[in-house]
Scaffold this active site. Structure first.
Site, PDB file in Angstrom:
ATOM      1  N   HIS A 156     -83.340 -68.509 -29.070  1.00 56.15           N
ATOM      2  CA  HIS A 156     -84.649 -67.942 -29.404  1.00 56.15           C
ATOM      3  C   HIS A 156     -85.708 -69.040 -29.401  1.00 56.15           C
ATOM      4  CE1 HIS A 156     -81.540 -65.303 -31.067  1.00 56.15           C
ATOM      5  NE2 HIS A 156     -82.397 -64.314 -30.964  1.00 56.15           N
TER       6      HIS A 156
ATOM      7  N   SER B 127     -73.085 -49.827 -68.547  1.00 54.63           N
ATOM      8  CA  SER B 127     -72.058 -49.111 -67.785  1.00 54.63           C
ATOM      9  C   SER B 127     -71.088 -50.065 -67.113  1.00 54.63           C
ATOM     10  CB  SER B 127     -72.706 -48.241 -66.703  1.00 54.63           C
ATOM     11  OG  SER B 127     -73.535 -47.267 -67.280  1.00 54.63           O
TER      12      SER B 127
ATOM     13  N   LEU C  43     -81.514 -60.493 -41.029  1.00 60.86           N
ATOM     14  CA  LEU C  43     -82.885 -60.617 -41.536  1.00 60.86           C
ATOM     15  C   LEU C  43     -83.014 -60.100 -42.964  1.00 60.86           C
ATOM     16  CD1 LEU C  43     -84.789 -59.768 -38.243  1.00 60.86           C
ATOM     17  CD2 LEU C  43     -84.700 -61.973 -39.416  1.00 60.86           C
TER      18      LEU C  43
ATOM     19  N   PHE D 247     -71.696 -48.542 -55.050  1.00 63.93           N
ATOM     20  CA  PHE D 247     -72.884 -49.186 -54.515  1.00 63.93           C
ATOM     21  C   PHE D 247     -72.600 -50.556 -53.918  1.00 63.93           C
ATOM     22  CE2 PHE D 247     -74.797 -46.224 -57.753  1.00 63.93           C
ATOM     23  CZ  PHE D 247     -75.097 -45.254 -56.811  1.00 63.93           C
TER      24      PHE D 247
ATOM     25  N   ARG E 120     -63.796 -51.917 -68.082  1.00 64.06           N
ATOM     26  CA  ARG E 120     -65.193 -52.395 -68.094  1.00 64.06           C
ATOM     27  C   ARG E 120     -65.559 -52.927 -69.478  1.00 64.06           C
ATOM     28  NH1 ARG E 120     -69.366 -47.451 -69.092  1.00 64.06           N
ATOM     29  NH2 ARG E 120     -67.864 -45.965 -69.883  1.00 64.06           N
TER      30      ARG E 120
ATOM     31  N   GLU F 116     -79.602 -53.112 -55.574  1.00 64.81           N
ATOM     32  CA  GLU F 116     -78.271 -53.688 -55.375  1.00 64.81           C
ATOM     33  C   GLU F 116     -78.251 -54.768 -54.308  1.00 64.81           C
ATOM     34  OE1 GLU F 116     -78.946 -50.428 -55.228  1.00 64.81           O
ATOM     35  OE2 GLU F 116     -78.009 -49.591 -57.021  1.00 64.81           O
TER      36      GLU F 116
ATOM     37  N   GLY G 257     -79.613 -65.376 -40.671  1.00 69.12           N
ATOM     38  CA  GLY G 257     -79.525 -64.663 -39.397  1.00 69.12           C
ATOM     39  C   GLY G 257     -79.758 -63.188 -39.634  1.00 69.12           C
TER      40      GLY G 257
ATOM     41  N   HIS H 110     -66.629 -48.375 -62.619  1.00 70.77           N
ATOM     42  CA  HIS H 110     -66.529 -46.982 -62.176  1.00 70.77           C
ATOM     43  C   HIS H 110     -65.812 -46.955 -60.826  1.00 70.77           C
ATOM     44  CE1 HIS H 110     -69.397 -46.856 -65.398  1.00 70.77           C
ATOM     45  NE2 HIS H 110     -69.501 -45.540 -65.350  1.00 70.77           N
TER      46      HIS H 110
ATOM     47  N   ARG I  41     -64.213 -46.925 -65.632  1.00 70.25           N
ATOM     48  CA  ARG I  41     -65.045 -46.280 -66.647  1.00 70.25           C
ATOM     49  C   ARG I  41     -64.176 -45.855 -67.824  1.00 70.25           C
ATOM     50  NH1 ARG I  41     -67.648 -40.247 -66.857  1.00 70.25           N
ATOM     51  NH2 ARG I  41     -68.942 -40.658 -68.657  1.00 70.25           N
TER      52      ARG I  41
ATOM     53  N   HIS J  65     -88.822 -63.997 -27.257  1.00 70.17           N
ATOM     54  CA  HIS J  65     -88.144 -63.940 -28.554  1.00 70.17           C
ATOM     55  C   HIS J  65     -86.700 -64.414 -28.477  1.00 70.17           C
ATOM     56  CE1 HIS J  65     -86.888 -62.455 -32.493  1.00 70.17           C
ATOM     57  NE2 HIS J  65     -85.793 -62.073 -31.860  1.00 70.17           N
TER      58      HIS J  65
END
Lengths: 662, 662
Positions: A39, A394, A129, A436, A367, A410, A127, A460, A521, A273
C-alpha cells in the site's frame, strides 16, 4: 501539565524535513514496488504528519524499544506498514535496510502488516481496521493508571503520550466508535490521534459511503478536534502542541491529505491504495520531487547523519529518565521495585497464594466463585485491573476502585484490553456474557495472535442461563473459542476448578497468550473430587470403585456444569453394573500440552467407548470421543432447568444415550 | 411525500391513552412477576412512546401480519419484550392472554426476547443490543429499493415507514454506530427511531460510561434529531409528525424517560432493569396509578372494545391497499406478478438457469467466478442485491446499479443485510474477506438463528492470500462458521463448484437459513471432474483407475483450493502404487443431509485411512477423517505460494504426510 506536554517541539530545518519526507515516500514506493504488493498511497499521503510527529514530538529511544516511559505510537492504519518500517529504520531501530528490501517476504522483519514482537519498535499488530484505534485508548488508560499509582510529587516516572495515525477506514469501524466514546468519557487527555483524512478507500472515494461529519462526531464524544492541511508541517506541529496542552480531552487532528501525495497520476486516487504504483509512476514521482531514480531505497547521507545525532539525543533523554527513576527508587524503594516487577510481567509475591479455596459440599455459581477470586487477587496485585461491558455483577467481575466501566461496548472493550496488556505494567481482564464473545472476536483473535496474557471472563456459558433464550444462550461459542490458536479456554466444573482456572491464566505470560474463563450463571456443587490445580487440563474425576482402567466399560468426558451431570450418570450406570469413568476436562489446550503417558492414563487408548457431555455443538468433540452428547441447535427460552431437560441435559438423558450406544 | 407521511395522526382520547399506558405497564409488571424473570423497567418507561406510536401512527393489520406494505416495527431493545407482547396482544394479533401469562416458559409464544417466525407480529429477533438498530436500517433500505422498482405514478404500492425503539445500550454498540452512519449517508428518510433515553444501564447510571452527546453524534451522521419528554404523549406525537415529514434524513427522537416509570421506589434505578419489581412494588405501582391489584394481567373492557374497533379500521386500510394493488395489477400486470413472486421468496424464472458454466482446463480465482455468477444472476433477478464492506472488487461482488457501498463496516453490513432479508421482496448478499467474518459474527449468528436466506460471500479464504499476512489470513474462521447451526458453509474447489455454491444458496429459503460462500484470491484450475451441482455436499472427484472402493488404500478429503493439492498428491501416490481416492467436500451440511447410503458410498466405512487436506485448523475434521493435514497456527506474510510451501500446503508435503501415517 506533565513535563512532556510542556516541552517545546524539537526544532527541525525545513530542508531536512523535506528530505525526510521525500526519503519516506521513496522508501514506501520502492518497498512496495520490489515486493510487487502493498500500500504505497497511505505512507506517501501521511509522510508529512508522520515526519512531523517523529522528528519533533515523539519521545522514544531507538536503541532501547523497551523504555517504559517512551511515547507509544500506534499505526492503526496498519496497511501503511512501509511508513512505520521507514520511520523505524531511519530513527535507528534495529531494522536494517536489507529488511526493508525484503518487505512482505517470508520471515522478513517487514511483514505486510506490523507485528508486535516481530519487529523492534512496533508497539502493536495492526491491520484489521479500527482495532489499533481501540488499543491506543488502552495504552493511554494504562499510562494514566500507572501514573496515578506510581508517580509522586517530584517523581513523575510515568508521563508519556500515546500517539496514533488513524484512517478513514478506522473511523468507519464500530470498534473505533465504541473506543472513542469511552475515551471521551474517560477524558484521556494524553491520547493524540492524527487522522489521515484523504477521502479515499479501496472501493473509491469516501463519498460512496462515508459522508458524515467526523469532527462533529468526535466533538460529541467529548474529544478535542482540530482540522489542518495534512501537508502543512507547520500547521500539523501547531496542532500537536495544542493537542498535548489539552489535558482533559483526547485529541483528534484531522489532517486533510492527498493519498499517494507526490505521485503525478495516481495521487488522490484509490488506484494508489493497495497496489504498487508501477515503474513509470514511481519514476515520475521521484522526478517530480527532484529525487534520484537510482539507487532505489535511497537515503541521503546528510539525513543519516542528522538522524544519528537525534538518536543520540533521544538516548540522553532516556538516560535522564533512568536517573530520575534512580532518585525515585531512593525515595520510594518499594514502589520502584513493584514497578519494575510489573514491567517485567511478573506476578507480585503472594498473588497465586491469594486465590481462595472453596470447600466441597457447598453450592455456588462459578461466576460467583470468579468474583471472589478476582476480588482476592485485586488485593495483592496492584495493577490487576479490568471490567465488564455493563454486566459487572452478572459476570462476576468487580475490581473495586480499579473497576473499568466499559459500557455496552464488547468489541471496544476487547480492543482496549489489548492496549492495556501491550502497554505493560498492568494485567488486564475483560468480561461479558459468553454469547457476546462473538461481538469481540476481531480483537479477541488479535489478543491470541499477539500472545497477550489477557484474561477474558465469559459468564452465562450455556443454555442453563435460561429465560433470556436463544439470542443469549451460547451453543457454538465454546468450541469456536477452542479453534483460536494460542488461546486457552478453561471451563471449570465448580468453584475449585474456577480457582484453578485463574491459576492457569495468571501463569501465562506475554508470549504465551490469552486465557478465556467460562463460568456459569447457575449454582454448581463443589465436588470432593475436583482440583484447585488444573494445569493438566483434564483428569479422572471419578472411577467406579475397584475397577481397573482396562476393565472400564467406557468414559464420560465432560466440562463445566455438565461434569455434575456426567458424574451422576456414571453413578447410575454403576448401579446397573456398567463401569464408566468420569473425566473432567476444563482445558483442552493444557491437556494437549501434557505428555502422552499422562494423556493415555486419563484416556486409555484401549477404552474406545467414550462419550462427551457438553451443552454445546458436538463438532470438535470427535477429537477425544467417538460419541457425543451435545447440542447441535439453538436453545430455548425457559427457566434453565426446563431448557436443560427439554434439550437432554440431565443425568437420565445421558444414561439413556449411553445405553443406546452401539 | 408519500401518502402515509401526510396522513394525520389517528386521534386518541386522553382517557383511553392513559388506560392503554397503564394496561401496558400492568401487563409488563405482571408478566415479569409471574415469570420471576425479565425486564419490567423498559416497558414501563417506554409505554408512553410505544402507545403513541401504535395507537396513532403505526399502520399494520393485526389480522394479517404478512401485509407487505405494513409499517415495520423493530424493538431493538429486545429485553423489553413484554412491551411488544403487550402491544401485539392488545392490538389483536393472534397472541392470546394465556401466552402472556406463560412469558419466558418453555415453548410459549412469549420467549425472553422476541423471536421472528415464532410470535405473530414480531418482525425480527432482537436482544443482542445494536443489532435491531442495524436491521431497521435494512428494512428502510429495502422499502426504498422496492418503491423505486415497483411504484408507478398513481400506484404507490410500496410506501411504509420503519419505526423502532432503541435504548442507551443499543446506541453504545459499534454495530449501531456503523449502521447509523450508513443510514445518514443513504438519507433513509422513512426510518424513525424513538430513543428511550433513560440514563440507566445494567451496571447503574449511564454516567458510569456513556456521557457523549448522542444527539450531536447523530446530527454528525446526517440524522434529523429531536428531543422530547418521553412521558409527554403530545410532544412525542408532534415529533413523530415532524420525523415523518422529514424525507431526506433518518430520524432519531430522543425521548427522555424514567425507567420503570410509575414504580414508586424502583423508578429511575437500575434495579428495575432486569429483575421483577417484587410483589410489594408492583402493588404500590398499581395503587399509584389507580389500577386494580386484581386480577393481574388486567385489561379493561372499554380498552378492548376500542382496540377492536381500531383493529377493524386497520383492516380497512389494508383492504384499501389491496384494492390499490389490484388497480396496479391491471395497469402493470408483469410488475405486479413479479412483486408477488418475490414477496413469497421465490426465484424469478430463469434465475438458476442464468448461472454461468465454466469450461474445464482454464484457471480462474473463485472470487472472479463469483463475480461472474453474481453479475449473471443480477440480470434476471431484479432484487438480488448486495454489496461489500469496501472490498467489492476484491470480494468478487458487483451488483451494478444496485450495488450497496457499505463502507468499512462489516458488522453494520451484516445487520443491515438481515433487515433486507426480513423485509421481504429482496434477496440480499453481503461480502468481505473471510477474516472479517469475525467482525460480523454477532449478526451472522442472528441470520442463522432467524433462518434467513442471506448469502454471505467471504473471499481471500486462506493463507493463500499471501502478503497481507496473519492479520488477514483466516485459519480458524472456516471451521468456526461450520459450528453455527442452520448456516451452510460452501467452499468451492473451482469455478464450477462456485456456480454450484450459488445454486445451493439460492435454493435455500426463508426458514432454511443463510449460506456462506468462501472463495479464493488466487487462481485455481477448473477441473474436468468437478460438478456444477454440488447439492450432495461431497462427492468422489477422482478414483485411481480400475480400483474398487474396497481395495482403496485410503481417501483424501479436501475443500476449496486444497482439492487441487489433494488431487495432485493422490496421483503421485498412485504412481507409487498407493491407491487413494480424492473426495471434494465443499459443503459439510449438505453432505450430512444426504442419506447414509450415499455418505457410505463416498466415504466407505471400510476405508478407515482418511486424511483431510484443508488450510485451516484441524479441530473438527476428526468428524470425517482420522488424520488431518491442516494448520493449527497463524499464518505468515509472504507471497501466497511461499506461505503455502512454508506451511506444508503442497502436493509433496501431503504425499510425505500420507507416507508417514501409522
Amino acid at each position: 501539565m506533565g513535563a512532556r506536554a510542556e516541552a517545546a517541539p524539537r526544532p527541525v530545518e525545513s530542508d531536512l524535513f523535506a528530505t525526510m519526507v521525500k526519503t519516506i515516500k521513496g522508501l514506501a514506493m520502492d518497498g512496495v514496488e520490489k515486493a510487487k504488493s502493498g500500500h504505497p498511497g497511505m505512507p506517501m499521503g501521511a509522510a508529512d504528519m508522520a515526519a512531523t510527529l517523529w522528528l519533533r514530538f515523539l519521545v522514544h529511544d531507538p536503541a532501547d524499544p523497551s523504555w517504559p516511559d517512551r511515547d507509544r505510537f500506534v499505526l492503526s492504519a496498519g496497511h501503511g506498514s512501509m511508513l512505520l518500517y521507514s520511520l523505524l529504520h531511519l530513527s535507528g531501530y534495529d531494522l536494517p535496510m536489507a529488511e526493508l528490501q525484503r518487505f512482505r517476504k517470508l520471515h522478513s522483519k517487514t511483514p505486510g502488516h506490523p507485528e508486535v514482537g516481530h519487529t523492534p519498535g512496533v508497539e502493536i499488530t495492526t491491520g484489521p481496521l479500527g482495532t489499533g484505534f481501540a488499543a491506543g485508548v488502552g495504552f493511554a488508560y494504562a499510562e494514566r493508571l500507572l501514573a496515578q499509582r506510581y508517580n509522586r510529587a517530584g517523581h513523575e516516572i510515568v508521563d508519556h503520550f500515546t500517539y496514533g495515525i488513524v484512517s478513514d477506514g478506522d473511523l468507519m469501524e464500530g470498534v473505533a466508535s465504541e473506543a472513542a466514546s469511552f475515551a471521551g468519557h474517560q477524558k484521556l487527555g494524553k491520547l493524540v490521534y492524527l487522522y489521515d483524512s484523504n477521502d479515499i478507500t479501496i472501493d473509491g472515494g469516501t463519498a460512496l459511503a462515508f459522508t458524515e461529519n467526523v469532527g462533529a462526531r468526535f466533538e460529541a464524544y467529548g474529544w478535542h478536534v482540530q482540522k489542518v492541511d495534512g501537508h502543512d508541517a507547520g500547521a500539523i506541529a501547531k496542532a500537536l502542541v495544542a493537542a498535548r496542552a489539552e489535558q482533559a480531552r483526547p485529541s483528534l487532528i484531522e489532517c486533510r491529505t492527498i493519498i499517494a501525495h507526490g505521485a503525478p497520476k495516481k495521487a488522490g486516487t484509490s488506484a494508489s491504495h493497495g497496489a504498487p504504483l508501477g515503474k513509470d509512476e514511481v519514476e515520475a514521482a521521484k522526478r517530480a520531487m527532484d529525487w534520484p531514480l537510482e539507487p532505489t531505497f535511497y537515503v541521503p547521507d546528510a539525513l543519516r547523519t542528522e538522524l544519528a545525532q537525534r538518536k543520540a539525543a533521544l538516548a540522553v533523554e532516556h538516560r535522564e529518565w533512568v536517573a530520575r527513576f534512580e532518585r525515585y527508587r531512593a525515595a520510594e524503594p518499594a514502589l520502584a521495585q513493584e514497578f519494575e516487577l510489573l514491567r517485567r510481567g511478573e506476578l507480585p509475591k503472594g498473588t497465586l497464594e491469594a486465590i481462595p479455596t472453596f470447600a466441597p459440599g457447598t453450592a455456588i455459581a462459578t461466576r460467583k466463585a470468579c468474583a471472589k477470586v478476582i476480588s482476592a487477587i485485586t488485593k495483592v496485585h496492584p495493577t490487576f485491573v479490568g471490567g465488564s461491558a455493563d454486566l459487572a455483577e452478572s459476570n462476576g467481575v468487580d475490581f473495586g476502585d480499579r473497576h473499568i466501566h466499559y459500557g455496552v461496548r464488547e468489541h471496544g472493550m476487547a480492543g482496549i484490553t489489548n492496549g492495556l496488556a501491550l502497554h505493560g505494567g498492568v494485567r488486564p481482564v475483560d468480561a461479558t456474557f459468553l454469547i457476546f464473545s462473538d461481538f469481540m472476536r476481531g480483537c479477541l483473535r488479535l489478543s491470541a495472535l499477539m500472545r497477550l496474557p489477557v484474561i477474558h471472563v465469559f459468564s452465562h456459558d450455556s443454555i442453563w442461563l435460561g429465560e433470556d433464550g436463544p439470542t443469549h444462550q451460547p451453543v457454538e461459542q465454546l468450541m469456536s473459542l477452542r479453534l483460536i490458536p494460542n488461546l486457552w479456554v478453561v471451563r471449570p466444573a465448580d468453584a475449585r476448578e474456577t480457582a484453578g482456572a485463574f491459576r492457569v491464566a495468571l501463569e501465562r505470560k506475554l508470549g504465551d497468550g490469552p486465557t478465556a474463563i467460562l463460568v456459569t450463571r447457575q449454582n454448581l456443587p463443589v465436588f470432593e473430587e475436583t482440583r484447585d490445580d488444573i494445569g493438566v487440563g483434564a483428569y479422572t474425576l471419578w472411577d467406579p470403585p475397584g475397577v481397573a482402567a482396562k476393565d472400564l466399560d467406557g468414559i464420560l468426558v465432560a466440562t463445566g456444569s455438565e461434569v455434575a451431570i456426567a458424574y451422576e450418570a456414571a453413578k447410575r450406570l454403576h448401579e446397573r453394573g456398567l463401569e464408566v469413568r468420569v473425566v473432567s476436562m476444563p482445558c483442552w489446550e493444557a491437556f494437549e500440552a501434557c505428555d502422552r503417558a499422562y494423556q493415555d492414563d486419563v484416556l486409555p487408548p484401549s477404552v474406545g467407548r467414550r462419550m462427551s457431555v457438553e451443552a454445546g455443538v458436538t463438532l470438535g468433540w470427535q477429537r477425544w470421543c467417538a460419541h457425543q452428547h451435545g447440542l447441535d441447535r439453538f436453545g430455548e427460552s425457559a427457566p434453565g432447568a426446563d431448557v436443560a431437560k427439554a434439550l437432554g441435559f440431565t443425568a437420565d438423558a445421558v444414561v439413556e444415550h449411553w445405553l443406546q450406544l452401539p
